[in-house]
Design a protein around this motif. Structure first.
Motif, PDB file in Angstrom:
ATOM      1  N   LEU A 197      13.745 -20.704 -33.235  1.00  0.00           N
ATOM      2  CA  LEU A 197      14.619 -20.485 -31.901  1.00  0.00           C
ATOM      3  C   LEU A 197      13.860 -19.368 -31.245  1.00  0.00           C
ATOM      4  O   LEU A 197      13.913 -19.786 -29.743  1.00  0.00           O
ATOM      5  CB  LEU A 197      16.107 -20.084 -32.313  1.00  0.00           C
ATOM      6  N   GLU A 198      13.454 -18.425 -31.746  1.00  0.00           N
ATOM      7  CA  GLU A 198      12.830 -17.399 -30.873  1.00  0.00           C
ATOM      8  C   GLU A 198      11.646 -17.966 -30.252  1.00  0.00           C
ATOM      9  O   GLU A 198      11.217 -17.491 -29.101  1.00  0.00           O
ATOM     10  CB  GLU A 198      12.444 -16.048 -31.811  1.00  0.00           C
ATOM     11  N   LEU A 199      10.756 -18.802 -31.072  1.00  0.00           N
ATOM     12  CA  LEU A 199       9.607 -19.130 -30.405  1.00  0.00           C
ATOM     13  C   LEU A 199       9.986 -20.235 -29.269  1.00  0.00           C
ATOM     14  O   LEU A 199       9.365 -20.113 -27.983  1.00  0.00           O
ATOM     15  CB  LEU A 199       8.806 -20.120 -31.527  1.00  0.00           C
ATOM     16  N   GLY A 200      10.893 -20.930 -29.246  1.00  0.00           N
ATOM     17  CA  GLY A 200      11.302 -21.853 -28.360  1.00  0.00           C
ATOM     18  C   GLY A 200      11.763 -21.143 -27.263  1.00  0.00           C
ATOM     19  O   GLY A 200      11.592 -21.669 -25.952  1.00  0.00           O
ATOM     20  N   THR A 201      12.686 -20.203 -27.342  1.00  0.00           N
ATOM     21  CA  THR A 201      13.102 -19.517 -26.261  1.00  0.00           C
ATOM     22  C   THR A 201      12.291 -18.732 -25.679  1.00  0.00           C
ATOM     23  O   THR A 201      12.036 -18.415 -24.379  1.00  0.00           O
ATOM     24  CB  THR A 201      14.249 -18.452 -26.857  1.00  0.00           C
ATOM     25  N   LYS A 202      11.086 -18.382 -26.080  1.00  0.00           N
ATOM     26  CA  LYS A 202      10.148 -17.535 -25.443  1.00  0.00           C
ATOM     27  C   LYS A 202       9.315 -18.420 -24.539  1.00  0.00           C
ATOM     28  O   LYS A 202       8.717 -18.041 -23.409  1.00  0.00           O
ATOM     29  CB  LYS A 202       9.337 -16.803 -26.623  1.00  0.00           C
ATOM     30  N   TYR A 203       9.072 -19.604 -24.935  1.00  0.00           N
ATOM     31  CA  TYR A 203       8.186 -20.317 -24.271  1.00  0.00           C
ATOM     32  C   TYR A 203       8.636 -21.666 -23.419  1.00  0.00           C
ATOM     33  O   TYR A 203       8.087 -22.157 -22.479  1.00  0.00           O
ATOM     34  CB  TYR A 203       7.139 -21.004 -25.299  1.00  0.00           C
TER      35      TYR A 203
END
Lengths: 328, 371
Positions: free
Chosen positions: B37-43
């Motif tokens: 989720l963090e990767l997705g939210t970041k990019y």
């Protein structure tokens, strides 16, 4: 007494009002518009719509509240698709329902479906359906339909020549005093950039600064089409396609000094299109790009600051960037 | 080629079977986690819907393990899912990942382009073999949904709490280890028998809740904090209105073959909504009406923040709730949703439903004071 039909001054009003007005007036129906957007209208909209709706849809609710007690009918067509193989947005498809189930005490709603996804001929059918609410005279309806199409064409031609829709529809006076140093492209949905309250009069502010403004509506359909045909996958949102095509076209031009993308909070299409545009701009050019998001809490001061900073940055860069290496 | 795909509930089991039958080399993305989720939210774009963000996280985590081809479904609007592939391609490109996207849909190029993409995926296998593999995968999806449904019924009534959870956990652990469609089906059947053998308490009167909403948040347990399990353990029998098998059969296979579709919700929805507006809004409305008619105690609507079709549905649901007398709880999920607050809302809703049911059952027994 003549019948009054209410058209909310929101959403595609900026695109189709001349057409609708011509049609209704030809049938002897009086068209009543809601008042120009104000803070109370927006607040009414926010109060009666679901929290999650996007800002323009909330505003539309507000305009309906403003209008509902003044008219015999409300004209809220279900705009599913206005071009072949394309849609507008799910919320436009469900707009009549959203209004019907969110606001109490409404007059009858004319929610004729416009769906040109498969064939253009559905348009005549849709107009006939609307016309039949007021008259059974088919000849009169088809005459009004022709008139409406003609009005729409004239309107679109004028806009393509560089007139703002509000100048034509509302006779708004725009002071264009550009000193010719900057040209900024203002990208966004019609209902975001031409609603003076919502956009915080961004066009007039840019004009004040002596900046020439280009909006997607000034570009011809061919120019847009030519660019969007190059996309790896057809963009199936009519408005999104125009914005995307406009940005792709602007990248080829040498006279653009900056791009401002004005989006509204909660707009699903802008969320993706603005991102695709920004990536293209940053990857392929060094044209400054700014994304301004409007929501119900937008403060004008903060908005102005961002706008001014953006303009200053472009001017400063133009004046001082010498293209000479700093290393001598 | 090493293919990967986005997570969505049981999709990983189905695609695993499909790829194994077709001998496609694949990587299953690591289970959705906070990092995903963090990767997705970041990019991903800030206002994009949650599934797009989680997909991005899945892809990056798979690429880290060596995947070079991304396989996913597509569409042509008006829901944003149809444009996911294009946006995700650009995001990964800017991040410097060189991967190929095989979006299985009918794009501008028509059937020819679809076949090219399919050919890239299946290599030298024939189309008949591909069709057979799809048939097997569909069979698995149906079996999986039956298993899920059974677990919803047993979980609410089990005599010893936690048995169903344990059994399902064991199943999901084992299914990733077995190879081939046949053994997957076998394992499903075995688990089914084990579930049926769980001792149930026949004295409890269970509440029934129907879950409606956007398909991804309904099917991927990571996004909905495993709501079926959560409700099940509160002694509630859950029915999920959208299932993968139904989606595969009704929306993909029947659509492609132009077969007549079986969509009961289309008949139930009309007083409130009589048209397709994209996504699953029509299903949400129609199924809510059906749940009310079937005597369910409550409905939960789930969708990711900014989901366009479900917002339209949400604005209609209060009217359905009033007119058909059924409580509806809308839960909107994004990357900031906290489990505790979410659970509290569900518990409060359930308490209300239980009380409501009790009052209804005893409404004749109450005596007004002073009489």
């Amino acid at each position: 007494m003549e019948v009054r039909v209410g058209i909310p001054r929101a959403l595609v009003y900026y695109e189709y009002y001349p057409m609708w007005k011509a049609f209704f007036e030809e049938l002897g129906v009086r068209v009543v518009l809601s008042d120009k957007t104000t803070k109370p209208i927006l607040n009414d909209g926010i109060n009666c719509s679901v929290d999650e709706a996007c800002l323009p849809v909330k505003l539309f609710h507000g305009h309906v509240v403003n209008l509902k007690d003044k008219v015999d009918y409300l004209f809220i067509p279900r705009l599913k698709s206005v071009a072949k193989g394309e849609y507008i947005c799910p919320k436009f498809c469900g707009l009549p329902e959203m209004i019907k189930y969110s606001i109490k005490g409404l007059p009858p709603i004319i929610d004729t479906e416009v769906n040109l996804r498969k064939t253009r001929s559905q348009l005549a059918h849709a107009f006939k359906e609307v016309g039949q609410v007021f008259t059974n005279n088919r000849k009169e309806i088809s005459k009004a339909y022709e008139k409406a199409l003609h009005e729409h064409d004239t309107f679109i031609q004028e806009v393509r020549k560089g007139k703002y829709p509000t100048e034509i529809i509302e006779g708004q006076k725009m002071l264009r005093k550009h000193n010719g140093d900057l040209c900024i492209a203002l990208i966004g949905h019609v209902y975001n950039i031409y609603d003076r309250h919502m956009s915080m009069d961004i066009i007039a502010k840019l004009h004040q600064e002596g900046i020439k403004v280009i909006t997607p509506e000034f570009l011809s359909d061919d120019v847009i089409q030519h660019k969007t045909d190059l996309l790896p996958k057809k963009m199936f949102w009519t408005f999104g396609e125009r914005l995307m095509g406009a940005v792709l076209h602007l990248l080829d031009r040498k006279d653009i000094d900056g791009i401002i993308y004005l989006m509204s909070f909660g707009c699903g299409i802008d969320a993706l299109v603005s991102d695709l545009c920004e990536r293209k701009v940053r990857r392929e050019t060094n044209i400054p790009f700014s994304l301004l998001t409007l929501d119900e809490h937008s403060g004008e001061a903060g908005f102005n600051t961002r706008l001014e900073a953006f303009i200053d940055m472009i001017r400063w860069r133009k004046r001082n960037e010498s293209n000479i290496s700093a290393h001598g | 080629m090493k293919a990967t795909f986005p997570h969505m509930g049981n999709v990983s089991i189905i695609v695993k079977a499909l790829f194994e039958t077709l001998e496609v080399d694949y990587i299953i993305p690591p289970a959705c986690s906070k990092r995903t989720l963090e990767l997705g939210t970041k990019y991903a774009p800030e206002l994009a819907c949650l599934p797009l963000k989680i997909n991005i996280g899945n892809f990056i985590e798979s690429i880290e393990q060596g995947a070079d081809t991304i396989v996913m479904a597509g569409g042509c609007g008006p829901c944003r899912f149809g444009y996911y592939g294009e946006v995700q391609k650009e995001i990964l490109k800017d991040l410097g990942y060189n991967v190929e996207f095989l979006v299985l849909e009918l794009p501008n190029g028509g059937i020819k382009e679809f076949l090219r993409r399919l050919r890239t995926l299946i290599g030298r296998k024939s189309l008949l073999q591909a069709a057979k593999a799809v048939q097997k995968a569909t069979k698995i999806s149906i079996a999986l949904d039956e298993l899920d449904k059974l677990s919803f019924q047993i979980r609410a009534r089990e005599a010893v709490k936690g048995k169903t959870d344990w059994m399902m956990k064991k199943f999901h652990h084992q299914v990733m280890k077995v190879k081939g469609a046949k053994s997957i089906i076998k394992l499903i059947r075995e688990t089914q028998k084990e579930l049926e053998a769980i001792e149930i308490d026949r004295s409890v009167r269970v509440l029934k809740i129907g879950i409606v909403g956007e398909i991804y948040t309904l099917i991927e347990p990571f996004t909905n904090f495993n709501i079926e399990q959560m409700l099940g353990n509160m002694g509630i029998e859950v029915d999920r209105s959208l299932t993968l098998s139904n989606w595969i059969v009704e929306h993909m296979i029947k659509q492609a073959l132009h077969l007549k579709k079986n969509r009961p919700y289309e008949k139930a929805a009309p007083p409130y909504m009589n048209t397709m507006i994209g996504g699953h809004a029509w299903e949400t409305i129609g199924n809510s009406v059906l749940y009310a008619q079937q005597g369910y105690d409550g409905i939960v609507q789930l969708y990711p923040f900014t989901c366009m079709p479900e917002i339209v549905a949400q604005s209609i649901l209060p009217t359905i709730s009033n007119e058909l007398d059924i409580p509806i709880l809308t839960l909107i999920i994004d990357e900031l949703t906290g489990e505790a607050g979410y659970k509290t809302r569900i518990e409060a809703f359930v308490d209300m439903l239980a009380r409501r049911k009790e009052e209804k059952a005893h409404s004749n027994e109450y005596i007004l004071s002073g009489n």
